[in-house]
Design a protein around this motif. Structure first.
Motif, PDB file in Angstrom:
ATOM      1  N   TYR A 374     -15.182  78.288   6.162  1.00  0.00           N
ATOM      2  CA  TYR A 374     -15.841  77.881   7.410  1.00  0.00           C
ATOM      3  C   TYR A 374     -17.222  77.293   7.141  1.00  0.00           C
ATOM      4  O   TYR A 374     -17.591  76.271   7.729  1.00  0.00           O
ATOM      5  CB  TYR A 374     -15.955  79.074   8.358  1.00  0.00           C
ATOM      6  N   GLN A 375     -17.959  77.912   6.242  1.00  0.00           N
ATOM      7  CA  GLN A 375     -19.298  77.392   5.975  1.00  0.00           C
ATOM      8  C   GLN A 375     -19.230  76.012   5.350  1.00  0.00           C
ATOM      9  O   GLN A 375     -20.076  75.158   5.625  1.00  0.00           O
ATOM     10  CB  GLN A 375     -20.056  78.354   5.061  1.00  0.00           C
ATOM     11  N   ARG A 376     -18.215  75.763   4.552  1.00  0.00           N
ATOM     12  CA  ARG A 376     -18.039  74.429   3.987  1.00  0.00           C
ATOM     13  C   ARG A 376     -17.796  73.411   5.095  1.00  0.00           C
ATOM     14  O   ARG A 376     -18.323  72.302   5.066  1.00  0.00           O
ATOM     15  CB  ARG A 376     -16.856  74.442   3.003  1.00  0.00           C
ATOM     16  N   MET A 377     -16.999  73.772   6.086  1.00  0.00           N
ATOM     17  CA  MET A 377     -16.758  72.876   7.218  1.00  0.00           C
ATOM     18  C   MET A 377     -18.027  72.694   8.040  1.00  0.00           C
ATOM     19  O   MET A 377     -18.309  71.596   8.529  1.00  0.00           O
ATOM     20  CB  MET A 377     -15.626  73.422   8.089  1.00  0.00           C
ATOM     21  N   PHE A 378     -18.815  73.750   8.170  1.00  0.00           N
ATOM     22  CA  PHE A 378     -20.055  73.651   8.942  1.00  0.00           C
ATOM     23  C   PHE A 378     -21.061  72.714   8.274  1.00  0.00           C
ATOM     24  O   PHE A 378     -21.885  72.098   8.946  1.00  0.00           O
ATOM     25  CB  PHE A 378     -20.695  75.032   9.106  1.00  0.00           C
ATOM     26  N   HIS A 379     -20.999  72.620   6.940  1.00  0.00           N
ATOM     27  CA  HIS A 379     -21.946  71.772   6.209  1.00  0.00           C
ATOM     28  C   HIS A 379     -21.473  70.331   6.108  1.00  0.00           C
ATOM     29  O   HIS A 379     -22.149  69.501   5.498  1.00  0.00           O
ATOM     30  CB  HIS A 379     -22.158  72.315   4.792  1.00  0.00           C
ATOM     31  N   SER A 380     -20.336  70.030   6.691  1.00  0.00           N
ATOM     32  CA  SER A 380     -19.774  68.687   6.549  1.00  0.00           C
ATOM     33  C   SER A 380     -20.681  67.648   7.197  1.00  0.00           C
ATOM     34  O   SER A 380     -21.322  67.894   8.225  1.00  0.00           O
ATOM     35  CB  SER A 380     -18.383  68.636   7.200  1.00  0.00           C
ATOM     36  N   GLU A 381     -20.727  66.459   6.584  1.00  0.00           N
ATOM     37  CA  GLU A 381     -21.495  65.354   7.161  1.00  0.00           C
ATOM     38  C   GLU A 381     -20.774  64.782   8.377  1.00  0.00           C
ATOM     39  O   GLU A 381     -21.393  64.122   9.218  1.00  0.00           O
ATOM     40  CB  GLU A 381     -21.683  64.250   6.114  1.00  0.00           C
ATOM     41  N   ASN A 382     -19.488  65.010   8.457  1.00  0.00           N
ATOM     42  CA  ASN A 382     -18.692  64.500   9.564  1.00  0.00           C
ATOM     43  C   ASN A 382     -18.767  65.497  10.723  1.00  0.00           C
ATOM     44  O   ASN A 382     -18.277  66.614  10.638  1.00  0.00           O
ATOM     45  CB  ASN A 382     -17.234  64.317   9.109  1.00  0.00           C
TER      46      ASN A 382
END
Length: 1619
Positions: A374-382
């Motif tokens: 989830y944190q990886r998705m939260f850090h997404s540029e998109n």
């Protein structure tokens, strides 16, 4: 060969010393690389001879002499040369080659030196490792890069202790050196140290490094530390994570800190760090599976275990980590359409974790791994991917389990709260309409309820407190804070918050929300207060804590009396009255304070405490803090409203008992001269706040005030105290206010005066009494003070008296204007004296344009005694500029009232009147630059009266006044508090009815200025919603007043400003996404109605962006063209302007996007024309009908087509004589829009409505059928479909005529027509044709829609847009028109549609097409031909094929470059084949593969086209790449990789060294993390598209070509010389 040659030299020249000297160089010089290599080869061959004890060639003395010279060579030649290389700023290939050669020389010399020499050399070089990039290299120190290379060469010769010293220094460098140097230290020193050791020494070294890195990370857990620790761990991964049977080997899998490094790396912002962490994770999983042993072997105690492995569950764990790898790798793509298909794998991961936990009782899979996803998705540029991650977490069902809710709690209050602060997440989802709660807001409510209900009870309060504190720790925008507050307000009641929680909420109110939009801030306040009601532990807070908390809820935004939130507050206090924590008063013991406190007893005690003040000290004191009065007044009112709902005594009795101390103080305020000033001030503050907070919102229904018994009782009690209070105020204002603090005190007194007068606004007799008794006295005394001559030294008392006197007079003037009070003779007399003071005191007549009487009189800063030490007074003195500005502002309040009420002084001669007015206007223009921009409203009011009187004589000055005023208003556009009032004042002034009446002949400059300003106003409205509405409302009311009193000369001015009206008809800006978000959320708050008290409390003007259109349409519908010629003329000009707008858009852009600005404008044009059609005369329609029909040939969006076709139908129904013009449209040849025939065929579908009004119906039917039949055979499918539908409808009409016996030749067409219709019906059995035929017949425009019956405002502006896929912010509901004054009575059309058929439909699938045919072109005009070399003269080349590639190249005269391409990581034969071909074409020196068997693969050969026969190929396994790269680095190669990193260089800017090794990554994973630190340079290819990666062969080809291009000139030159 070298050894043979050197032995021959030694045998011929036995003097080795001489040979050493001849091969060496001068200490200050930089020798060629060949000389260094020659010396290295010589010493290398000399070594065995010198170390051989049996040799007879050299004596022992000679051996020692030679070894001494070799050692001396180290100190006098090698190290100075390395220092010289370090000082070379540019670096480059020469530095790299010389460094490699010198290090090789050092490594050859050291075995021949004393055992202590390597340690000494290493120690001398260690200080060089501490250099940073910015430091200047000295002769004693080397650069970090070169020092690390030399130490790496020395390491094999060092002792264990010396190696440990170097290792410690290297680990220190990892922590301190700049990023670019860390990888060099890691590769050259750490890896070399490990390679030099084995057995126990290797294990101890690995343990030391691992523990050092883990300890560093646990102490300083930051992004930089994580990044560097991962770099080192991946470099050492081959040593750390290799299979071993010994349990004593260092195993990072057993280290908690190691896994925290990995998890931090997986969520790192840097893609390379994420790659390294993922590599380590996969290595650990693979190692665990290969070992097949439990990990950890022995369960630890309380330590957290993030990674476990059990051989019994090997399959489950392998599948989990495979899915985990798939998800994490896919998230690197950063594209929603790629990521969305694998989101279900996250659910699989979660379910696996849950099942494992439930089955075994202790989970093998730690929940923290899921949080990394989830944190990886939260850090997404998109942002879309970020929203997907947030929504997925919000719907996570596993959080219903307490264990998982607890495991997620810190993640929720940390990273999850961080991502929730992103406003764009709350954009409306597709399919949602304006005013609906965003999808994320709804999901957030449900999530919060599930999450907090699932948390263990003992953790809920702390988690909630941390969440609220997060709202204060960073800047939160209005939108996310609003929906988070709403979600908290929906939580089930639970005692979670104590005093600390209320303090955190107050911090949010006072700090976080202070800059938010007013309505959103008010709504968020309501939700936060509701949250406090349901979540506060009342047993942990006192009533004083509660009322201190309520102070920060503003009455003008949320907690307003009479609103729903106020009533909820009363109910909450009543329900918990006996449960609050008792207060412990001063002097009381704990048990004595245990008595429960009611709201009433609290209020009584607080009033006594509030009015209990110490005796006066004789010194002037500051005005008491008004927040104390605010808190107490709100407590009194809540107590009264709380008890009003209970049966018992009269409210007046309750009120009197509560405020009796206040009433007693106020009754004595004018007579008790010993009453402390502080006490009188506090009593007046409390009285003022009671009235201000007690009044209900003005937007509530009329009549509610009468039912407010609280305020009636308050008014009754206060009416007896008016005279003492006013006498006290007059006494204080008449000379007693002489200190700096008294300026603020005067403001308090005047506010009380104003409030008392407002209290009797329904009693004119009482108002007249107050006016008669006090107003004239205030004016006369103030005038007396102002007329006093100025002193040489401005004392505080004198200047304060002037400031307070002017403020008092301005208050009187303001009250007379606002309340509309009849001015008494005594007051008029005093006002005339005041007027004489302003105009005539200084000069008998104005002598200069900017000088007049006491206009713009300035209040000089007073001089105080040097000994004044009062900090508050000093602060007020520093802020004296504001006092002076208020003084000047008050002058203009008086002047703006006097110019209307009194006019010019009576003593002014008529001949001088115009000069006086000019001077007054000039003074007002000067004041614009003197006053702060937020205080200029009185100036606008003054100019509004003055400008029409002087504009014809002083046009230039009027233009200056208007222009400067507009510039000032524009400067306020970012100040919402002052901008709207200033804008309204400016519009009323600049667009005054008498200024609008001016013609261009009368005042050309003024009219041009007004047009320019109106254009700028419209431009400003594009970014600030509501601006244009202010202008249009004013102009429409000016041109055509709603009260019916219309001045024809004023109305005629609309023709000079018709652009304002026509722009309003098509107005509707397309806002940025952030602006649209704010408006959508405001619409959501507004639709909550009174449920959200902010809608009642916030006083906001209607800033709906649809308001200008509504005002313009209402204005046009009120025109009566049948009776008034100028009304008819105006409508006709508006129609012509609208048609021109439509035509201009059509010509400027053949095709435009759906819901673009062009589409919206065209849609609005035809909506307006449909509304105005009934008001148009026949003669005018005849003049524009051709324009209307020609618009059908343009490329239009579906919604515009429907409106246009409807317009044509109505014209033909109401004016059938134009039918011939319509028939002519079918014969026009419009090549670019052949499918525009669909528009006219759609009109014929409704021929049943048109036919009754036509003459010669049979002939018209025959003509219609003839035309339709021609189009039935068109090559375009859409045209044929429309034609068949029209044919079906018209033929049904024709059959009715035939049945009636009026054939007239129609029957002859029956065969052809029936055949066409049968063919159309037969299409029902053929796929898409069947669907389209059914859809077009069911479409609303051809089905339920009746052009005549449905001609209503609702259909035009709401139903049609909603059915034709126009954006919902374009829909105007009928209720908005009904709210407009008089619209329903004046509209030529019914507002509501009489038939409900259309409103019950949904948007159809069939959308009309109008695609122009594109010019066909020959796509195959140029075809690239592929050349296969072996097809050309293969017989002659056959002998060459037997040679090695290098030999073949030499025989063919080919020159190979120094580029070495390493493709060992690529496994697809097609990519390798293409790469081989590219390398051969551009002359690479060699291509490195992981296996030479690829060459025989047919897929390889299909792309290589025999290039493998002409290119040297090498085989290096992926496991051997580390050593291979190290070797090539030692040979002077620069290792280049294609990878995006923080330090990567753009391909356009990078210059390739001649000796370049290009390392290519794997097709899927790129370059492995353990090889990234081997790279000298990372090069990235600039990209502009959405797809973020190129095929590996394409990327390699781009770099190979760039290398070739850079080195092409030199290669070409060499070729030319050889020829």
């Amino acid at each position: 060969m070298n050894s043979v040659l050197i032995h021959a030299v030694l045998s011929g020249s036995p003097d080795c010393g001489l040979l050493l000297e001849s091969l060496s160089w001068h200490s200050d010089s930089w020798p060629e690389t060949e000389r260094v290599e020659a010396l290295t080869a010589f010493i290398e061959c000399l070594g065995p001879v010198l170390n051989d004890p049996d040799t007879v060639r050299f004596s022992a003395a000679n051996k020692k002499s030679i070894k001494d010279k070799i050692e001396l060579l180290l100190w006098t030649k090698c190290l100075p040369l390395l220092s010289r290389i370090s000082s070379e700023a540019s670096g480059g290939a020469r530095c790299r080659e010389s460094t490699a050669a010198t290090c090789r020389l050092v490594s050859v010399c050291l075995p021949l030196c004393e055992l202590s020499v390597p340690g000494k050399v290493a120690l001398s070089l260690l200080p060089s490792l501490q250099l940073s990039e910015e430091e200047v290299f000295t002769t004693e120190r080397l650069s970090v890069e070169i020092a690390s290379e030399v130490i790496a060469a020395i390491l094999p010769f060092l002792s264990t202790d010396e190696q440990l010293t170097v290792l410690t220094a290297a680990l220190t460098c990892v922590k301190t050196l700049p990023d670019a140097l860390v990888s060099k230290i890691t590769v050259r020193l750490l890896l070399t140290t490990l390679n030099c050791n084995s057995g126990k020494r290797l294990k101890s070294t690995l343990t030391l490094i691992l523990e050092d890195l883990c300890s560093w990370h646990s102490t300083y857990r930051s992004a930089v530390v994580t990044e560097r620790a991962l770099l080192c761990l991946t470099a050492l991964s081959d040593h750390l994570l290799k299979p071993s049977s010994s349990s004593r080997d260092p195993d990072p899998r057993l280290s908690l800190h190691f896994w925290r490094i990995v998890q931090d790396g997986l969520t790192h912002r840097d893609s390379v760090s994420r790659k390294r962490a993922f590599y380590l994770l996969k290595m650990c999983v693979a190692l665990s599976e290969k070992k097949g042993m439990d990990c950890p072997c022995i369960p630890s105690g309380d330590d957290e275990i993030l990674f476990k492995w059990a051989p019994k569950k090997s399959k489950l764990l392998r599948e989990f980590w495979e899915d985990y790898a798939l998800v994490m790798e896919t998230l690197e793509e950063n594209q929603v359409h790629v990521v969305r298909p694998v989101l279900n794998r996250i659910d699989t991961l979660i379910q696996t974790t849950v099942d494992d936990s439930q089955a075994s009782g202790h989970s093998l899979l730690h929940p923290s791994w899921l949080l990394c996803v989830y944190q990886r998705m939260f850090h997404s540029e998109n942002k879309s991917l970020m929203k997907e991650g947030v929504c997925h977490l919000l719907e996570l069902q596993v959080l219903q389990q307490p264990a998982f809710a607890l495991a997620f709690s810190q993640f929720v209050v940390g990273p999850f709260m961080d991502v929730l602060s992103e406003s764009t997440l709350f954009q409306r989802s597709p399919g949602q309409h304006v005013g609906e709660c965003p999808e994320l807001g709804t999901k957030l409510e449900s999530f919060m309820t599930i999450f907090f209900c699932s948390l263990p009870p003992e953790h809920r309060g702390q988690t909630l407190l941390q969440m609220i504190q997060q709202l204060c720790s960073k800047h939160w925008c209005a939108v996310p804070l609003l929906f988070l507050a709403q979600a908290l307000s929906k939580l089930p009641p639970s005692p979670l918050l104590g005093v600390e929680g209320l303090t955190a909420l107050r911090e949010v109110l006072c700090c976080t929300m202070i800059t938010h939009q007013v309505l959103l801030r008010g709504a968020a306040q309501c939700f936060l207060l509701q949250s406090a009601f349901c979540l506060t532990d009342v047993s942990a807070v006192t009533l004083d804590d509660v009322f201190s908390f309520l102070v920060d809820f503003r009455a003008d935004e949320s907690l307003c009396r009479g609103t729903q939130i106020w009533n909820q507050t009363c109910d909450w206090l009543k329900d918990n009255e006996s449960s609050f924590k008792p207060r412990i008063m001063d002097g009381e013991f704990t048990d004595a304070g245990a008595k429960k406190e009611t709201v009433r007893s609290y209020v009584k005690s607080e009033i006594h405490a509030y009015l209990r003040v110490p005796a006066s000290t004789g010194h002037t004191e500051k005005v008491p803090d008004p927040r104390d009065a605010d808190k107490l007044a709100r407590a009194v009112l809540l107590c009264l409203d709380l008890e009003r709902g209970q049966s018992g005594a009269e409210i007046s009795t309750t009120l009197e008992s509560l405020v009796s101390p206040l009433l007693d103080t106020l009754s004595r305020v004018s007579t008790n001269i010993y009453l402390p000033v502080r006490k009188s001030d506090k009593s007046l503050q409390l009285l003022l706040r009671l009235f201000q907070l007690g009044g209900k919102p003005s937007c509530q229904r009329v009549g509610e005030e009468r039912a407010d018994c609280v305020m009636l009782a308050m008014k009754k009690l206060t009416s007896k105290l008016i005279d003492p209070i006013l006498e006290f105020i007059l006494r204080r204002l008449f000379g007693e206010l002489q200190e700096l603090f008294d300026v603020e005190r005067a403001e308090l007194y005047l506010c009380v005066l104003r409030q008392l007068l407002l209290m009797f606004n329904s009693e004119p007799q009482q108002q007249n009494k107050i006016q008669k008794t006090y107003f004239s006295k205030l004016i006369k005394y103030g005038l007396k003070v102002l007329q006093e001559p100025s002193q040489e030294v401005n004392s505080v008392a004198n200047q304060v008296a002037k400031a307070t006197s002017m403020a008092a007079i301005a208050t009187v003037c303001g009250l007379l204007v606002e309340e509309g009070i009849d001015v008494q003779p005594e007051t008029i007399s005093a006002l005339k004296s005041l007027n004489e003071y302003f105009y005539l005191q200084v000069l008998p007549y104005p002598q200069s344009p900017s000088s007049l009487g006491n206009f713009n009189k300035r209040l000089q800063k007073p001089q105080t005694e040097d000994g004044s030490s009062d900090v508050g007074a000093q602060g007020l003195l520093k802020d004296w500029g504001r006092v002076a500005a208020n003084f000047m502002r008050d002058q203009w309040i008086c002047l703006s009232f006097l110019i209307k009420a009194v006019g010019l002084p009576e003593s002014t001669e008529n001949s001088r009147a115009s000069e006086t007015l000019k001077a007054a206007l000039s003074c007002s223009v000067d004041a614009l630059s003197l006053l702060p921009s937020d205080l200029v409203l009185p100036l606008f009011t003054f100019m509004e009266t003055l400008l029409p009187q002087v504009v014809l004589h002083e046009e230039e000055l009027c233009v200056q006044a208007v222009t400067q005023s507009w510039e000032l208003v524009q400067g306020l556009s970012t100040n919402a508090h002052d901008f709207w009032l200033a804008l309204k004042g400016f519009v009323s002034m600049a667009f005054h009815r008498n200024l609008l009446k001016l013609t261009h002949t009368q005042a050309p400059a003024v009219t041009a200025t007004l047009k320019q300003i109106s254009a700028e106003l419209m431009e400003l409205s594009q970014s600030k919603s509501g601006v244009f509405g202010v202008l249009l409302q004013h102009c429409c009311e000016t041109w055509l007043p709603t009260d019916g009193d219309c001045d024809e000369s004023v109305f005629s001015s609309v023709f000079r400003h018709i652009s304002i009206l026509t722009e309003a008809c098509v107005y509707g800006p397309v806002f940025r996404r952030d602006q649209r978000l704010i408006q959508d959320v405001q619409a959501y708050v507004e639709q909550l109605g009174e449920e959200c008290s902010a809608n009642v409390a916030v006083m906001s003007d209607n800033r709906d962006e649809q308001l200008p259109r509504l005002c313009a349409l209402a204005f046009l519908t009120r025109l009566d063209p049948l009776k008034l010629h100028h009304h008819e003329r105006l409508i006709q000009e508006v129609v012509l302007d609208l048609l021109k707008k439509d035509n201009d858009i059509s010509k400027s852009k053949v095709r435009y996007y759906s819901n673009s600005l062009q589409h919206r404008v065209k849609n609005r044009v035809w909506q307006t024309l449909l509304l105005l059609l009934p008001k148009l005369r026949e003669e005018f329609i005849a003049s524009v009908v051709k324009c209307v029909f020609e618009a059908g040939f343009c490329s239009n969006q579906a919604s515009v087509k429907y409106l246009l076709e409807w317009m044509m139908i109505l014209i033909l129904v109401c004016h059938p004589q134009h039918v011939d013009v319509f028939w002519g449209c079918f014969s026009m040849d419009h090549e670019k829009t052949k499918t525009s025939a669909c528009t006219f065929l759609s009109v014929l579908v409704h021929f049943n409505v048109i036919l009754p009004g036509l003459k010669e119906k049979t002939l018209q039917l025959q003509k219609a059928l003839d035309i339709i039949l021609q189009w039935c055979f068109n090559h375009n499918f859409s045209v044929r479909l429309y034609a068949l539908l029209a044919l079906k409808r018209v033929w049904n009409l024709a059959k009715q005529v035939i049945e009636e016996g009026r054939d007239c030749g129609l029957g002859g067409l029956s065969t052809v027509i029936e055949a066409c219709l049968n063919q159309a019906e037969a299409m029902q059995n053929t796929g898409n044709a069947n669907k389209n035929w059914l859809r077009i017949q069911e479409h609303f425009f051809f089905g339920a829609f009746d052009p005549f019956r449905d001609h209503s405002v609702e259909t035009i502006f709401y139903t049609f847009p909603s059915l034709s896929e126009v954006s919902d912010d374009e829909w105007i509901p009928a209720w908005k028109f009904e709210q407009l004054h008089g619209f329903s009575d004046s509209s030529p059309l019914p507002v509501r549609n009489p038939s409900p058929d259309l409103s019950q439909l949904q948007p159809g699938d069939w959308i009309q097409q109008d695609k122009s045919e594109q010019n066909k072109e020959d796509r195959w005009a140029e075809v690239q031909k592929k050349i296969t070399p072996w097809r050309l003269g293969i017989q002659e080349q056959e002998p060459e094929l037997q040679l090695a590639p290098q030999q073949r190249a030499a025989r063919l005269g080919r020159l190979h470059g120094a580029l070495l391409v390493v493709a060992s990581l690529i496994d697809k034969p097609t990519n390798l084949g293409g790469l081989c071909r590219t390398c051969e074409i551009f002359g690479a020196s060699a291509l490195v593969l992981d296996n030479l068997r690829h060459v025989s693969d047919k897929h390889f050969q299909s792309l290589s086209v025999s290039s493998e026969l002409w290119l040297p190929l090498l085989e290096v396994k992926p496991t051997e790449l580390t050593d291979f790269l190290q070797m090539k680095k030692g040979e002077g190669y620069c290792i280049v990789g294609v990878e995006q990193t923080a330090n990567s260089q753009n391909l356009q800017d990078y210059h390739f060294p001649e000796k370049t090794l290009l390392l290519l990554g794997n097709e899927r994973e790129g370059i492995p993390a353990n090889l990234l630190q081997m790279l000298d340079v990372c090069v990235e290819i600039p990209q502009q598209g959405v797809i973020r990666s190129l095929n590996v062969h394409v990327s390699a080809a781009l770099l190979i070509w760039e290398y070739t291009r850079q080195h092409l000139p030199s290669t070409a030159a060499e070729g030319a010389m050889s020829s």
